[in-house]
Design a protein around this motif. Structure first.
Motif, PDB file in Angstrom:
ATOM      1  N   UNK A 317       1.135  39.623  68.056  1.00 57.08           N
ATOM      2  CA  UNK A 317       1.710  38.822  66.962  1.00 57.08           C
ATOM      3  C   UNK A 317       2.854  39.573  66.272  1.00 57.08           C
ATOM      4  N   UNK A 318       3.912  38.866  66.002  1.00 60.26           N
ATOM      5  CA  UNK A 318       5.052  39.428  65.253  1.00 60.26           C
ATOM      6  C   UNK A 318       5.351  38.488  64.104  1.00 60.26           C
ATOM      7  N   UNK A 327      14.043  48.422  72.961  1.00 60.03           N
ATOM      8  CA  UNK A 327      14.440  49.800  73.246  1.00 60.03           C
ATOM      9  C   UNK A 327      14.678  49.941  74.759  1.00 60.03           C
ATOM     10  N   UNK A 328      15.371  51.040  75.144  1.00 64.72           N
ATOM     11  CA  UNK A 328      15.814  51.195  76.529  1.00 64.72           C
ATOM     12  C   UNK A 328      14.722  51.685  77.466  1.00 64.72           C
ATOM     13  N   UNK A 329      13.730  52.428  76.927  1.00 66.92           N
ATOM     14  CA  UNK A 329      12.725  52.997  77.812  1.00 66.92           C
ATOM     15  C   UNK A 329      11.416  53.151  77.096  1.00 66.92           C
ATOM     16  N   UNK A 333      10.246  54.298  73.164  1.00 67.12           N
ATOM     17  CA  UNK A 333       9.220  53.627  72.355  1.00 67.12           C
ATOM     18  C   UNK A 333       8.139  54.608  71.950  1.00 67.12           C
ATOM     19  N   UNK A 334       7.783  55.533  72.848  1.00 70.66           N
ATOM     20  CA  UNK A 334       6.777  56.533  72.514  1.00 70.66           C
ATOM     21  C   UNK A 334       7.234  57.458  71.407  1.00 70.66           C
ATOM     22  N   UNK A 335       8.514  57.849  71.433  1.00 68.80           N
ATOM     23  CA  UNK A 335       9.029  58.715  70.361  1.00 68.80           C
ATOM     24  C   UNK A 335       9.022  58.003  69.010  1.00 68.80           C
ATOM     25  N   UNK A 359       6.476  48.174  62.855  1.00 68.07           N
ATOM     26  CA  UNK A 359       6.701  48.781  61.549  1.00 68.07           C
ATOM     27  C   UNK A 359       6.588  47.662  60.515  1.00 68.07           C
ATOM     28  N   UNK A 360       6.830  47.943  59.244  1.00 66.96           N
ATOM     29  CA  UNK A 360       6.651  46.911  58.229  1.00 66.96           C
ATOM     30  C   UNK A 360       7.578  45.731  58.460  1.00 66.96           C
ATOM     31  N   UNK A 361       8.855  45.979  58.704  1.00 63.94           N
ATOM     32  CA  UNK A 361       9.819  44.906  58.845  1.00 63.94           C
ATOM     33  C   UNK A 361      10.482  44.858  60.223  1.00 63.94           C
ATOM     34  N   UNK A 362      10.112  45.804  61.093  1.00 62.99           N
ATOM     35  CA  UNK A 362      10.744  45.868  62.405  1.00 62.99           C
ATOM     36  C   UNK A 362       9.663  46.024  63.489  1.00 62.99           C
ATOM     37  N   UNK A 363       9.834  45.305  64.561  1.00 61.79           N
ATOM     38  CA  UNK A 363       8.967  45.487  65.740  1.00 61.79           C
ATOM     39  C   UNK A 363       9.836  46.013  66.882  1.00 61.79           C
ATOM     40  N   UNK A 364       9.426  47.192  67.382  1.00 57.43           N
ATOM     41  CA  UNK A 364      10.150  47.795  68.511  1.00 57.43           C
ATOM     42  C   UNK A 364       9.444  47.375  69.811  1.00 57.43           C
TER      43      UNK A 364
END
Length: 371
Positions: A317-318, A327-329, A333-335, A359-364
């Protein structure tokens, strides 16, 4: 506080969530590795067998010579005839082979011998022959009369002909009886062709002789065939011969219950090793592609992350107010997850495989390719 609360929840989730090595397809990866190990073991065993077969095959000649015998035969047919003074004595008007020749009716007997050299192989021959009549008695006395002089021939057959003069034979017998004082009731007459032949049978040289005999008895009244002859068919003598040579045969290798020609074993070993090398190359390429890092454009299931990983049933859910950043890799995402102290959520369904860090306002998000 909200960030602290989220971090606390993330920590609790991390305590209960399995690691990436256990959840990103860990069991399928282990199964694949086991399958590869079995495949490699089978290929290695096959390679050892093919190398052994090739070593044996290339250390043996493809052909070898073995002793071989080429048969051939020499045969002939005797025939004789005599013209009687009175032809009514015989059905045909002549004394012929097998019938007695009465001396009161005939003084001369014509003899004929037909010679044949035979073989199933290619044959070439030449030689010489002559035919004689030998007079004799039971005491060992012998006197030879020539019926056919020595004659050369070429080929597989010839015909020898000659005439026995009974009056001449009687003259020789009379000289013996007069000079020795020994008189016999009968004398032996042996008709003998003497053949010397040489040539090649199946390309192999040979030399041989053939001296068949037609045994007959001569007394004061008649000349007849000797019924006591050991020959089963005295009119058709035969002599079998053999030429010793070498024959080239394919060398074979015994494999359990089959015999494999060396040439075939060589081909199988070379072709088999070629196929094994090709298979090993394909496996290597597959392993390299399987193990490519995500930064190279692929996705390697089971790649370890330095942060906890949580599998999600269904979709991640987002919130509607949250921005989604791709993200590129997976490493990137792990970092991010490590910096935020968050867990990585994994969403996997047919045709779609992605990882998320909220995150609170961002989903990576990182979407895996090739799934």
């Amino acid at each position: 506080k909200k960030q602290a609360g989220k971090t606390g929840r993330a920590g609790r989730l991390a305590n209960h969530a399995p690691t990436g090595a256990e959840n990103t397809g860990g069991q399928p990866m282990n199964q694949m590795l086991r399958n590869w190990q079995d495949t490699v073991s089978v290929l290695a065993a096959a390679g050892v067998a093919l190398i052994g077969l090739g070593w044996v095959a290339f250390n043996r000649p493809t052909h070898h010579d073995v002793p071989a015998n080429i048969p051939y035969s020499q045969s002939g047919t005797f025939a004789y005839s005599a013209v009687p003074a009175d032809g009514r004595v015989y059905d045909t008007g002549l004394a012929t082979s097998g019938e007695p020749v009465y001396r009161r009716l005939s003084d001369q007997v014509a003899f004929r011998f037909e010679y044949l050299l035979g073989s199933q192989k290619t044959l070439s021959a030449a030689g010489s022959y002559r035919m004689v009549a030998e007079l004799g008695d039971q005491n060992g006395w012998r006197r030879t009369m020539e019926l056919t002089p020595e004659t050369a021939f070429e080929g597989k057959k010839f015909t020898a002909e000659g005439t026995l003069d009974l009056a001449e034979a009687q003259t020789l017998i009379s000289i013996l009886e007069e000079q020795s004082g020994v008189k016999n009731e009968k004398y032996s007459v042996t008709i003998r062709p003497e053949v010397t032949v040489g040539g090649a049978v199946g390309g192999t040289p040979f030399d041989d002789t053939f001296k068949p005999e037609l045994a007959m008895d001569l007394d004061k009244l008649q000349l007849k065939m000797d019924s006591r002859s050991d020959e089963k068919d005295p009119l058709n003598p035969r002599l079998d011969g053999m030429v010793n040579t070498l024959e080239t045969k394919s060398t074979t290798i015994k494999l359990l219950v089959i015999s494999l020609p060396v040439s075939a074993a060589r081909a199988i070993s070379v072709a088999g090793l070629g196929l094994l090398l090709a298979a090993a190359g394909l496996l290597t390429v597959a392993a390299v592609n399987q193990g490519r890092s995500p930064s190279e454009g692929g996705f390697a299931p089971g790649r370890k992350l330095r942060t906890p990983l949580v599998n999600v049933r269904g979709s991640v859910p987002t919130p509607g107010s949250t921005r989604v950043i791709d993200v590129a890799s997976l490493d990137d995402l792990g970092r991010i997850a490590a910096r935020l102290g968050a867990v990585v959520l994994q969403e996997a369904r047919p045709g779609y495989h992605a990882f998320f860090v909220n995150d609170l306002e961002v989903t990576y998000r990182f979407e895996a390719e090739g799934t």
